[in-house]
Design a protein around this motif. Structure first.
Motif, PDB file in Angstrom:
ATOM      1  N   GLY B 105       0.793  -1.235   0.000  1.00 54.15           N
ATOM      2  CA  GLY B 105       0.000   0.000   0.000  1.00 54.15           C
ATOM      3  C   GLY B 105       0.816   1.271   0.000  1.00 54.15           C
ATOM      4  N   LYS B 106       2.145   1.147  -0.104  1.00 52.49           N
ATOM      5  CA  LYS B 106       2.992   2.332  -0.052  1.00 52.49           C
ATOM      6  C   LYS B 106       3.844   2.464  -1.318  1.00 52.49           C
ATOM      7  CE  LYS B 106       3.233   2.490   4.965  1.00 52.49           C
ATOM      8  NZ  LYS B 106       4.081   2.434   6.166  1.00 52.49           N
ATOM      9  N   ASP B 107       4.163   3.693  -1.662  1.00 55.81           N
ATOM     10  CA  ASP B 107       5.075   3.942  -2.776  1.00 55.81           C
ATOM     11  C   ASP B 107       6.511   3.702  -2.320  1.00 55.81           C
ATOM     12  OD1 ASP B 107       3.059   4.624  -4.492  1.00 55.81           O
ATOM     13  OD2 ASP B 107       3.394   6.780  -4.399  1.00 55.81           O
ATOM     14  N   VAL B 108       7.215   2.876  -3.055  1.00 52.16           N
ATOM     15  CA  VAL B 108       8.635   2.614  -2.786  1.00 52.16           C
ATOM     16  C   VAL B 108       9.439   3.216  -3.934  1.00 52.16           C
ATOM     17  CG1 VAL B 108      10.410   0.829  -2.556  1.00 52.16           C
ATOM     18  CG2 VAL B 108       8.179   0.521  -1.458  1.00 52.16           C
ATOM     19  N   THR B 109      10.380   4.082  -3.593  1.00 50.05           N
ATOM     20  CA  THR B 109      11.180   4.767  -4.613  1.00 50.05           C
ATOM     21  C   THR B 109      12.595   4.208  -4.636  1.00 50.05           C
ATOM     22  OG1 THR B 109       9.889   6.780  -4.293  1.00 50.05           O
ATOM     23  CG2 THR B 109      12.016   7.014  -5.419  1.00 50.05           C
ATOM     24  N   ILE B 110      13.045   3.881  -5.834  1.00 50.10           N
ATOM     25  CA  ILE B 110      14.417   3.402  -6.047  1.00 50.10           C
ATOM     26  C   ILE B 110      15.168   4.516  -6.760  1.00 50.10           C
ATOM     27  CG2 ILE B 110      15.835   1.649  -7.181  1.00 50.10           C
ATOM     28  CD1 ILE B 110      12.925   0.114  -7.317  1.00 50.10           C
ATOM     29  N   GLU B 111      16.262   4.945  -6.180  1.00 50.68           N
ATOM     30  CA  GLU B 111      17.091   5.964  -6.822  1.00 50.68           C
ATOM     31  C   GLU B 111      18.497   5.401  -6.971  1.00 50.68           C
ATOM     32  OE1 GLU B 111      15.604  10.245  -5.565  1.00 50.68           O
ATOM     33  OE2 GLU B 111      15.760   8.902  -3.838  1.00 50.68           O
ATOM     34  N   ALA B 112      19.041   5.553  -8.167  1.00 47.53           N
ATOM     35  CA  ALA B 112      20.374   5.003  -8.448  1.00 47.53           C
ATOM     36  C   ALA B 112      21.015   5.785  -9.584  1.00 47.53           C
ATOM     37  CB  ALA B 112      20.255   3.531  -8.829  1.00 47.53           C
ATOM     38  N   PRO B 113      22.334   5.783  -9.617  1.00 49.45           N
ATOM     39  CA  PRO B 113      22.996   6.348 -10.784  1.00 49.45           C
ATOM     40  C   PRO B 113      23.136   5.284 -11.875  1.00 49.45           C
ATOM     41  CG  PRO B 113      24.618   5.737  -9.165  1.00 49.45           C
ATOM     42  CD  PRO B 113      23.282   5.388  -8.570  1.00 49.45           C
ATOM     43  N   CYS B 114      23.085   5.704 -13.121  1.00 46.01           N
ATOM     44  CA  CYS B 114      23.375   4.798 -14.230  1.00 46.01           C
ATOM     45  C   CYS B 114      24.875   4.505 -14.173  1.00 46.01           C
ATOM     46  CB  CYS B 114      23.006   5.486 -15.549  1.00 46.01           C
ATOM     47  SG  CYS B 114      23.553   4.602 -17.021  1.00 46.01           S
ATOM     48  N   LEU B 115      25.253   3.226 -14.240  1.00 43.46           N
ATOM     49  CA  LEU B 115      26.676   2.892 -14.129  1.00 43.46           C
ATOM     50  C   LEU B 115      27.470   3.327 -15.354  1.00 43.46           C
ATOM     51  CD1 LEU B 115      26.851  -0.626 -12.450  1.00 43.46           C
ATOM     52  CD2 LEU B 115      27.097   1.639 -11.433  1.00 43.46           C
ATOM     53  N   ASP B 116      26.792   3.612 -16.450  1.00 43.36           N
ATOM     54  CA  ASP B 116      27.482   4.069 -17.653  1.00 43.36           C
ATOM     55  C   ASP B 116      27.782   5.559 -17.594  1.00 43.36           C
ATOM     56  OD1 ASP B 116      28.388   4.141 -20.437  1.00 43.36           O
ATOM     57  OD2 ASP B 116      26.467   5.111 -20.836  1.00 43.36           O
ATOM     58  N   CYS B 117      26.775   6.370 -17.318  1.00 44.04           N
ATOM     59  CA  CYS B 117      26.945   7.828 -17.427  1.00 44.04           C
ATOM     60  C   CYS B 117      26.893   8.546 -16.087  1.00 44.04           C
ATOM     61  CB  CYS B 117      25.899   8.417 -18.367  1.00 44.04           C
ATOM     62  SG  CYS B 117      24.224   8.306 -17.711  1.00 44.04           S
ATOM     63  N   GLY B 118      26.427   7.870 -15.041  1.00 45.85           N
ATOM     64  CA  GLY B 118      26.342   8.495 -13.726  1.00 45.85           C
ATOM     65  C   GLY B 118      25.099   9.346 -13.522  1.00 45.85           C
ATOM     66  N   GLU B 119      24.297   9.484 -14.558  1.00 45.23           N
ATOM     67  CA  GLU B 119      23.066  10.264 -14.411  1.00 45.23           C
ATOM     68  C   GLU B 119      22.035   9.477 -13.592  1.00 45.23           C
ATOM     69  OE1 GLU B 119      22.462  13.476 -15.539  1.00 45.23           O
ATOM     70  OE2 GLU B 119      24.625  13.422 -15.869  1.00 45.23           O
ATOM     71  N   ALA B 120      21.109  10.213 -13.007  1.00 40.67           N
ATOM     72  CA  ALA B 120      20.162   9.594 -12.075  1.00 40.67           C
ATOM     73  C   ALA B 120      19.077   8.769 -12.767  1.00 40.67           C
ATOM     74  CB  ALA B 120      19.511  10.686 -11.240  1.00 40.67           C
ATOM     75  N   LEU B 121      18.691   7.711 -12.065  1.00 40.45           N
ATOM     76  CA  LEU B 121      17.524   6.898 -12.428  1.00 40.45           C
ATOM     77  C   LEU B 121      16.574   6.983 -11.247  1.00 40.45           C
ATOM     78  CD1 LEU B 121      19.348   3.544 -13.275  1.00 40.45           C
ATOM     79  CD2 LEU B 121      18.640   5.245 -14.923  1.00 40.45           C
ATOM     80  N   ARG B 122      15.298   6.947 -11.530  1.00 37.81           N
ATOM     81  CA  ARG B 122      14.332   6.973 -10.432  1.00 37.81           C
ATOM     82  C   ARG B 122      13.110   6.143 -10.835  1.00 37.81           C
ATOM     83  NH1 ARG B 122      10.160  10.287  -8.191  1.00 37.81           N
ATOM     84  NH2 ARG B 122      10.453  10.649  -5.949  1.00 37.81           N
ATOM     85  N   VAL B 123      12.807   5.180 -10.004  1.00 38.65           N
ATOM     86  CA  VAL B 123      11.658   4.309 -10.271  1.00 38.65           C
ATOM     87  C   VAL B 123      10.789   4.288  -9.015  1.00 38.65           C
ATOM     88  CG1 VAL B 123      10.880   1.997 -10.924  1.00 38.65           C
ATOM     89  CG2 VAL B 123      13.089   2.846 -11.746  1.00 38.65           C
ATOM     90  N   VAL B 124       9.485   4.481  -9.210  1.00 40.81           N
ATOM     91  CA  VAL B 124       8.542   4.366  -8.095  1.00 40.81           C
ATOM     92  C   VAL B 124       7.665   3.149  -8.359  1.00 40.81           C
ATOM     93  CG1 VAL B 124       6.695   5.476  -6.786  1.00 40.81           C
ATOM     94  CG2 VAL B 124       8.551   6.871  -7.757  1.00 40.81           C
ATOM     95  N   VAL B 125       7.619   2.247  -7.380  1.00 42.68           N
ATOM     96  CA  VAL B 125       6.797   1.038  -7.512  1.00 42.68           C
ATOM     97  C   VAL B 125       5.849   0.945  -6.317  1.00 42.68           C
ATOM     98  CG1 VAL B 125       8.383  -0.311  -8.927  1.00 42.68           C
ATOM     99  CG2 VAL B 125       8.636  -0.341  -6.465  1.00 42.68           C
TER     100      VAL B 125
END
Lengths: 76, 156
Positions: B105-125
């Motif tokens: 019942g809760k939003d879980v956010t995954i934040e990580a850098p891309c290992l190739d470019c270092g730019e941010a990734l963000r996924v909410v599940v």
């Protein structure tokens, strides 16, 4: 298992090996694979007792999601 | 393995609930306390728990939990936030998505850098549904064939 901004980024990564390209998955494929009862039921009080029973379901789902790609088979 | 299955079930739940509650593993003395055991008996339960086949391991040569899927007890690039509060790290990109099942019942956010470019990734599940993904083109890659994961868990 690492995440990348796109398939191109994954292929460009210094750790990418062409012979392992079967290891590329979309986010949707990953979410489907990790929605098997083996993951959904980690909060269950009898999880360890049932772990061996839950594993085949994950393997069957993985086989379907990856099109039975050799990279994802338990036996080479 | 000498620990009864019922005790291993309880130990697993205590460990998982510790991660859910505070984002960190239990030390075996805490596990022992929660199970009503002596510290040494708690240590034995922890070792047996790690031997059940669940994706978890200790730091080499110690009794300290390093990883306990889907969580990691040391920082990884996968930061996990629940309802906006950063609380833990995921074992890997795969397991980061599975964290959502422990927070129904809760939003879980995954934040990580891309290992190739270092730019941010963000996924909410949320309960197995991808609520949002930035960018929408996110891909995963593992270079170790599935059949070789067990002896290479930390690299898979």
């Amino acid at each position: 298992m690492n995440l990348f901004r796109s398939e191109e980024h994954a292929r460009r990564w210094t750790g990418f090996r062409p012979e392992a390209e079967g290891g590329l998955l979309t986010l949707a494929q990953m979410m489907e694979a990790f929605s098997a009862p083996m993951f959904r039921e980690r909060g269950a009080g009898d999880y360890i007792s049932r772990y061996a029973q839950l594993r085949p379901g994950f393997l069957a789902g993985l086989k379907q999601i990856t099109g039975d790609h050799p990279f994802w088979r338990l036996k080479g | 393995m000498t620990t009864a299955l019922e005790t291993l079930d309880r130990a697993y739940q205590q460990m998982m609930q510790a991660f859910v509650r505070r984002g960190q593993a239990l030390h075996y003395t805490e596990l022992a306390r929660d199970l009503g055991l002596t510290p040494e008996a708690g240590r034995g339960v922890l070792l047996d728990l790690m031997d059940t086949g669940v994706p978890a391991w200790l730091y080499d040569g110690t009794d300290y939990v390093a990883s306990f899927a889907p969580f990691n007890n040391v920082p990884t690039q996968y930061r996990i936030s629940v309802e906006g509060h950063q609380r833990s790290f995921a074992q890997c990109g795969f397991e980061a998505l599975a964290v959502c099942w422990l927070f129904p019942g809760k939003d879980v956010t995954i934040e990580a850098p891309c290992l190739d470019c270092g730019e941010a990734l963000r996924v909410v599940v949320r309960e197995g549904r991808i609520v949002s993904a930035e960018p929408s083109t996110i891909y995963a890659f593992v270079d170790i064939p599935f059949r070789e994961w067990r002896p290479n868990l930390a690299y898979s």
